[in-house]
Every structure is written in structure tokens, then in C-alpha cells.
Design a protein around this motif. Structure first.
Motif, PDB file in Angstrom:
ATOM      1  N   GLU A   1      30.974-118.761  -2.488  1.00 32.75           N
ATOM      2  CA  GLU A   1      30.101-118.655  -1.320  1.00 32.75           C
ATOM      3  C   GLU A   1      29.742-120.072  -0.849  1.00 32.75           C
ATOM      4  O   GLU A   1      29.312-120.911  -1.644  1.00 32.75           O
ATOM      5  CB  GLU A   1      28.823-117.883  -1.638  1.00 32.75           C
ATOM      6  CG  GLU A   1      27.931-117.709  -0.411  1.00 32.75           C
ATOM      7  CD  GLU A   1      26.673-116.907  -0.712  1.00 32.75           C
ATOM      8  OE1 GLU A   1      25.928-116.590   0.235  1.00 32.75           O
ATOM      9  OE2 GLU A   1      26.425-116.613  -1.907  1.00 32.75           O
ATOM     10  N   PHE A   2      29.964-120.314   0.435  1.00 28.46           N
ATOM     11  CA  PHE A   2      29.653-121.598   1.050  1.00 28.46           C
ATOM     12  C   PHE A   2      28.686-121.365   2.201  1.00 28.46           C
ATOM     13  O   PHE A   2      28.863-120.423   2.988  1.00 28.46           O
ATOM     14  CB  PHE A   2      30.929-122.280   1.569  1.00 28.46           C
ATOM     15  CG  PHE A   2      31.959-122.528   0.506  1.00 28.46           C
ATOM     16  CD1 PHE A   2      31.931-123.692  -0.240  1.00 28.46           C
ATOM     17  CD2 PHE A   2      32.956-121.583   0.248  1.00 28.46           C
ATOM     18  CE1 PHE A   2      32.886-123.922  -1.230  1.00 28.46           C
ATOM     19  CE2 PHE A   2      33.900-121.807  -0.745  1.00 28.46           C
ATOM     20  CZ  PHE A   2      33.865-122.975  -1.477  1.00 28.46           C
ATOM     21  N   GLN A   3      27.662-122.211   2.310  1.00 22.45           N
ATOM     22  CA  GLN A   3      26.669-122.105   3.392  1.00 22.45           C
ATOM     23  C   GLN A   3      26.345-123.491   3.929  1.00 22.45           C
ATOM     24  O   GLN A   3      26.273-124.467   3.159  1.00 22.45           O
ATOM     25  CB  GLN A   3      25.370-121.434   2.910  1.00 22.45           C
ATOM     26  CG  GLN A   3      25.517-119.975   2.543  1.00 22.45           C
ATOM     27  CD  GLN A   3      24.173-119.339   2.227  1.00 22.45           C
ATOM     28  OE1 GLN A   3      23.130-119.967   2.362  1.00 22.45           O
ATOM     29  NE2 GLN A   3      24.210-118.079   1.790  1.00 22.45           N
ATOM     30  N   ALA A   4      26.152-123.571   5.239  1.00 19.70           N
ATOM     31  CA  ALA A   4      25.714-124.812   5.901  1.00 19.70           C
ATOM     32  C   ALA A   4      24.589-124.443   6.859  1.00 19.70           C
ATOM     33  O   ALA A   4      24.803-124.272   8.061  1.00 19.70           O
ATOM     34  CB  ALA A   4      26.864-125.482   6.641  1.00 19.70           C
TER      35      ALA A   4
ATOM     36  N   GLY B   1      32.929-116.980   2.414  1.00 17.02           N
ATOM     37  CA  GLY B   1      33.437-117.005   1.055  1.00 17.02           C
ATOM     38  C   GLY B   1      34.583-117.970   0.876  1.00 17.02           C
ATOM     39  O   GLY B   1      35.002-118.221  -0.250  1.00 17.02           O
ATOM     40  N   GLN B   2      35.096-118.518   2.002  1.00 19.29           N
ATOM     41  CA  GLN B   2      36.189-119.480   1.945  1.00 19.29           C
ATOM     42  C   GLN B   2      35.776-120.720   2.726  1.00 19.29           C
ATOM     43  O   GLN B   2      35.291-120.621   3.853  1.00 19.29           O
ATOM     44  CB  GLN B   2      37.479-118.895   2.525  1.00 19.29           C
ATOM     45  CG  GLN B   2      37.970-117.654   1.801  1.00 19.29           C
ATOM     46  CD  GLN B   2      39.236-117.096   2.430  1.00 19.29           C
ATOM     47  OE1 GLN B   2      39.887-117.762   3.238  1.00 19.29           O
ATOM     48  NE2 GLN B   2      39.587-115.875   2.038  1.00 19.29           N
ATOM     49  N   PHE B   3      35.986-121.850   2.133  1.00 19.13           N
ATOM     50  CA  PHE B   3      35.575-123.086   2.792  1.00 19.13           C
ATOM     51  C   PHE B   3      36.351-123.322   4.089  1.00 19.13           C
ATOM     52  O   PHE B   3      35.810-123.875   5.054  1.00 19.13           O
ATOM     53  CB  PHE B   3      35.776-124.264   1.837  1.00 19.13           C
ATOM     54  CG  PHE B   3      35.289-125.571   2.396  1.00 19.13           C
ATOM     55  CD1 PHE B   3      33.933-125.857   2.441  1.00 19.13           C
ATOM     56  CD2 PHE B   3      36.187-126.498   2.910  1.00 19.13           C
ATOM     57  CE1 PHE B   3      33.474-127.055   2.967  1.00 19.13           C
ATOM     58  CE2 PHE B   3      35.747-127.695   3.439  1.00 19.13           C
ATOM     59  CZ  PHE B   3      34.379-127.973   3.466  1.00 19.13           C
ATOM     60  N   SER B   4      37.596-122.895   4.159  1.00 17.83           N
ATOM     61  CA  SER B   4      38.397-123.110   5.361  1.00 17.83           C
ATOM     62  C   SER B   4      37.875-122.316   6.547  1.00 17.83           C
ATOM     63  O   SER B   4      38.146-122.669   7.703  1.00 17.83           O
ATOM     64  CB  SER B   4      39.861-122.744   5.084  1.00 17.83           C
ATOM     65  OG  SER B   4      39.952-121.373   4.686  1.00 17.83           O
ATOM     66  N   LYS B   5      37.115-121.227   6.306  1.00 19.93           N
ATOM     67  CA  LYS B   5      36.573-120.412   7.392  1.00 19.93           C
ATOM     68  C   LYS B   5      35.083-120.646   7.611  1.00 19.93           C
ATOM     69  O   LYS B   5      34.439-119.889   8.340  1.00 19.93           O
ATOM     70  CB  LYS B   5      36.813-118.934   7.084  1.00 19.93           C
ATOM     71  CG  LYS B   5      38.273-118.557   6.991  1.00 19.93           C
ATOM     72  CD  LYS B   5      38.433-117.071   6.715  1.00 19.93           C
ATOM     73  CE  LYS B   5      39.917-116.686   6.634  1.00 19.93           C
ATOM     74  NZ  LYS B   5      40.076-115.222   6.361  1.00 19.93           N
ATOM     75  N   LEU B   6      34.522-121.704   6.953  1.00 19.88           N
ATOM     76  CA  LEU B   6      33.064-121.908   7.013  1.00 19.88           C
ATOM     77  C   LEU B   6      32.596-122.230   8.424  1.00 19.88           C
ATOM     78  O   LEU B   6      31.529-121.790   8.842  1.00 19.88           O
ATOM     79  CB  LEU B   6      32.661-123.039   6.053  1.00 19.88           C
ATOM     80  CG  LEU B   6      31.171-123.383   5.989  1.00 19.88           C
ATOM     81  CD1 LEU B   6      30.365-122.172   5.519  1.00 19.88           C
ATOM     82  CD2 LEU B   6      30.926-124.573   5.062  1.00 19.88           C
ATOM     83  N   PHE B   7      33.372-122.964   9.183  1.00 16.99           N
ATOM     84  CA  PHE B   7      32.935-123.399  10.504  1.00 16.99           C
ATOM     85  C   PHE B   7      33.633-122.633  11.632  1.00 16.99           C
ATOM     86  O   PHE B   7      33.782-123.129  12.754  1.00 16.99           O
ATOM     87  CB  PHE B   7      33.167-124.917  10.652  1.00 16.99           C
ATOM     88  CG  PHE B   7      32.390-125.730   9.665  1.00 16.99           C
ATOM     89  CD1 PHE B   7      31.030-125.936   9.825  1.00 16.99           C
ATOM     90  CD2 PHE B   7      33.029-126.265   8.550  1.00 16.99           C
ATOM     91  CE1 PHE B   7      30.318-126.669   8.895  1.00 16.99           C
ATOM     92  CE2 PHE B   7      32.324-127.004   7.617  1.00 16.99           C
ATOM     93  CZ  PHE B   7      30.966-127.213   7.792  1.00 16.99           C
ATOM     94  N   THR B   8      34.074-121.436  11.346  1.00 15.70           N
ATOM     95  CA  THR B   8      34.662-120.580  12.381  1.00 15.70           C
ATOM     96  C   THR B   8      33.587-119.699  12.998  1.00 15.70           C
ATOM     97  O   THR B   8      32.495-119.535  12.448  1.00 15.70           O
ATOM     98  CB  THR B   8      35.785-119.723  11.781  1.00 15.70           C
ATOM     99  OG1 THR B   8      35.240-118.917  10.720  1.00 15.70           O
ATOM    100  CG2 THR B   8      36.887-120.611  11.198  1.00 15.70           C
ATOM    101  N   GLY B   9      33.911-119.098  14.107  1.00 16.50           N
ATOM    102  CA  GLY B   9      32.923-118.283  14.819  1.00 16.50           C
ATOM    103  C   GLY B   9      32.398-117.112  14.036  1.00 16.50           C
ATOM    104  O   GLY B   9      31.179-116.877  14.001  1.00 16.50           O
ATOM    105  N   PRO B  10      33.221-116.325  13.362  1.00 16.13           N
ATOM    106  CA  PRO B  10      32.691-115.173  12.609  1.00 16.13           C
ATOM    107  C   PRO B  10      31.753-115.565  11.473  1.00 16.13           C
ATOM    108  O   PRO B  10      31.024-114.709  10.954  1.00 16.13           O
ATOM    109  CB  PRO B  10      33.953-114.507  12.078  1.00 16.13           C
ATOM    110  CG  PRO B  10      35.044-114.935  12.985  1.00 16.13           C
ATOM    111  CD  PRO B  10      34.695-116.337  13.386  1.00 16.13           C
ATOM    112  N   ALA B  11      31.743-116.835  11.044  1.00 16.22           N
ATOM    113  CA  ALA B  11      30.905-117.249   9.915  1.00 16.22           C
ATOM    114  C   ALA B  11      29.484-117.587  10.324  1.00 16.22           C
ATOM    115  O   ALA B  11      28.670-117.952   9.490  1.00 16.22           O
ATOM    116  CB  ALA B  11      31.537-118.443   9.200  1.00 16.22           C
ATOM    117  N   ARG B  12      29.150-117.491  11.621  1.00 15.43           N
ATOM    118  CA  ARG B  12      27.812-117.886  12.072  1.00 15.43           C
ATOM    119  C   ARG B  12      26.757-116.903  11.555  1.00 15.43           C
ATOM    120  O   ARG B  12      26.975-115.697  11.505  1.00 15.43           O
ATOM    121  CB  ARG B  12      27.744-117.929  13.598  1.00 15.43           C
ATOM    122  CG  ARG B  12      28.457-119.117  14.222  1.00 15.43           C
ATOM    123  CD  ARG B  12      27.976-119.309  15.654  1.00 15.43           C
ATOM    124  NE  ARG B  12      28.146-118.110  16.451  1.00 15.43           N
ATOM    125  CZ  ARG B  12      29.239-117.830  17.179  1.00 15.43           C
ATOM    126  NH1 ARG B  12      30.256-118.685  17.183  1.00 15.43           N
ATOM    127  NH2 ARG B  12      29.305-116.719  17.877  1.00 15.43           N
TER     128      ARG B  12
END
Length: 344
Positions: A135-138, A330-341
Motif C-alpha cells: 500500500e502506497f499513499q501520498a 497498491g502499486q507504486f507505478s499507479k500511485l499518481f494516476t487518476g483512479p488513485a485519487r
């Protein structure tokens, strides 16, 4: 996208609403009012001369450059002055910290974790789901307590008064130090003059003893008169080491005021050569308002008075605005994509 646009429209509206509530909110507790003290409308003496003396560096009126240098060294190296200055910095930091509560608190962070869920727990994981996941969060969060009842403003008022009281305490330390250095130096020069007189007296009485010894040998004086002359000489001689000890003690005390190790002190003008500063016949009573110890006491009173309102405000609820915006995946590569907001 619509959720993000909604947040962008909602946050300014909430900030403006909170600002209007904060500005229109009430301040609990009594406002400080300086106690009235009856004073005469006019003074018996002219205040112009007194103001001239009070506004000057009065120690320079002695006309001794060495005394001026000693006071300058004390102001630069004295430990009490440094402690007082450090306390001003301490209370300045407390004031800034207290006042910061009036503004929104913004926090940003980054979190990364790897976890494993229990396969024997409730609820159980569906078949084929890996119990180990990342799990990754910013997140970027903001919180603002609306000071509707004036708690933070009263605390800020108290912290400001405490800061001003500490500054007046530093000024009082400086004034006390300057007076102590000048007084110690004058006492030192007085002891120097006493030592000079004692040595001259001892030398004179030593000559008198020789005269009495010669007269006693010639039969002009009795043994009692010779013994009396010798006694006066011995008494005068005994005062010299006593005065020298007092001089050494005075030098050590003055060295401590200067912030130096105990040691000899440089001398300037003789005591009789020092110029006596003019002292006015009368001083106006409003000079008391400039005394740093009195100003410090008043600022402490203002600080305590403000804390009354802060304590009363604790009986009322605190109203805060909070918000969060960021990404989680859950994946660092998708952390800054739109669905991750994420937002709240």
C-alpha cells in the motif's frame, strides 16, 4: 474529475465561511484596562533636565574612558545578559507557535507499507486472493480551527504580552548590570585611594617612629611615648593588607560582572578626577512608566488577564475544518494516476 472539481469549489467556500466566523466571533474574558492612578496635573520641578539625563548614557558623564570600556565589555560578555537575551528568543518562539494556530495547518507526507492479512480471521479472504499486499499513499491534508470563541486569540495575546515582559526583563537586567559595574568601579577606585592614603600614613608614621627613637635615646621622651608612636605605626601598617584584600575581592566581583575570569582590573582616572553627573532636584513621576521592572509587571498582568478568556473559551466547543487530498494505490507505478485519487 467531478469529485476533484467539487473539492476545489468547496474548500475556498469553507475557508471564507471560517474566516467570516473567526472575524465575527466573540472574545471571551475581560479586556485589559490599566488601573487608574491619581497623578498631579503639573510637576513641582522642570522635567527637561531630568529627561536629558534619563535619555543619555549616564555613565559616560563620569568622563572615564576605562569605565566606558568596562561597561561595553559587560554588555557583550555578561552571562546574565546572554541568558536574558536567550529567554527573549525562547518566548518569541512560543509566541510564533501560539499565533500559528490562527492559520490553516498544512501537512504532506508519503507512506509505504507491506502487510499480510490473516487467513484464519473474519472475514476470510476470497480464494485466490494473495494475503500479502502493498500500500502506497501520498496525502496532502489541511486543518483549520475556527477561533469563534477567541481561545487562540486570547492565547496569542497572552504569548505576546509574555514576550514583551521578557524583553522588559532583559532591559532591567542591562540597567542593573550597568549600575553594578559603575558602582563596583567607583568602589574600586575608592579602595585604591584608601590604600594610597594608608601607605602614605604608614610612611609618615615610620618617620615619626625614627624621630621618637632618636629623642628617646637622648632622654627627651619617655618609653611610653615611644611605644605609643610604634603602636600607631603598627596599626597603620596592618591596614594595608586588609585594604589590598578588599581590592582583590572587588576586582574579582567586577570580573564576574564583566563575564571574565577573576583577575586585575584596568584603572582609569583617579577618584578625585571623576566628573560628578548632574542630578536634577526633582524627577517627574511619569518616569516610573519607563522603568522596565514596572513595565514587565504590567505585561505579566496583561498575559494573565488574557488567559482568563482562553480558559473560559475551553467551556465551548471547538470548530475545525479539515480536508485531505492525495493518492493511494497498491502499486507504486499507479500511485499518481487518476483512479488513485482520494479526498475527504
Amino acid at each position: 474529475m467531478r469529485g476533484s472539481a467539487f473539492i476545489m469549489r468547496l474548500v475556498p467556500a469553507l475557508l471564507l465561511a471560517g474566516l467570516s466566523l473567526g472575524l465575527g466571533g466573540c472574545l471571551l474574558g475581560p479586556d485589559y484596562v490599566r488601573p487608574t492612578v491619581p497623578t498631579p496635573a503639573t510637576f513641582r520641578f522642570e522635567a527637561s533636565e531630568a529627561a536629558e539625563v534619563a535619555n543619555a548614557m549616564w555613565w559616560e558623564q563620569f568622563g572615564d574612558p576605562v569605565l566606558n570600556d568596562l561597561i561595553a565589555a559587560a554588555l557583550a560578555d555578561n552571562k546574565d545578559v546572554k541568558i536574558a537575551a536567550a529567554r527573549v528568543d525562547q518566548f518569541l518562539g512560543q509566541f510564533v507557535t501560539t499565533r500559528s494556530a490562527l492559520f490553516p495547518q498544512i501537512n504532506a507526507g508519503f507512506e509505504a507499507s507491506r502487510q499480510r492479512s490473516s487467513l484464519a480471521g473474519l472475514p476470510t479472504l476470497p480464494p485466490g486472493v494473495n494475503p500479502i499486499f502493498n500500500e502506497f499513499q501520498a496525502p496532502l491534508s489541511a486543518a483549520w480551527e475556527i477561533d469563534f470563541f477567541g481561545k487562540v486569540r486570547r492565547q496569542t495575546e497572552s504569548a505576546r504580552a509574555s514576550l514583551l515582559a521578557t524583553e522588559e526583563g532583559r532591559r532591567a537586567t542591562i540597567l542593573s548590570l550597568v549600575a553594578s559595574v559603575a558602582s563596583s568601579y567607583i568602589n574600586l577606585r575608592d579602595l585604591d585611594q584608601q590604600l594610597s592614603i594608608a601607605k602614605a600614613t604608614t610612611e609618615s608614621r615610620a618617620g615619626s617612629v625614627k624621630v621618637f627613637q632618636a629623642r628617646f635615646a637622648g632622654g627627651d621622651v619617655s618609653q611610653m611615648e615611644l611605644a605609643q608612636s610604634e603602636s600607631e605605626y603598627e596599626a597603620s601598617l596592618a591596614t594595608i593588607p586588609q585594604i589590598e584584600t578588599q581590592i582583590a575581592q572587588q576586582e574579582d566581583a567586577l570580573s564576574v560582572l564583566l563575564g571574565h575570569n577573576p583577575g586585575p582590573i584596568l584603572r582609569g582616572r583617579e577618584l578625585t578626577e571623576l566628573e560628578v553627573p548632574p542630578v536634577p532636584a526633582g524627577l517627574p513621576s511619569d518616569l516610573l512608566q519607563r522603568r522596565p521592572d514596572l513595565r514587565q509587571a504590567e505585561q505579566n498582568l496583561i498575559a494573565a488577564n488574557a488567559l482568563i478568556g482562553a480558559a473560559r473559551a475551553l467551556y465551548f466547543p471547538s470548530i475545525s475544518l479539515t480536508g485531505l487530498f492525495g493518492t493511494a494505490s497498491g502499486q507504486f507505478s499507479k500511485l499518481f494516476t487518476g483512479p488513485a485519487r482520494i479526498w475527504s
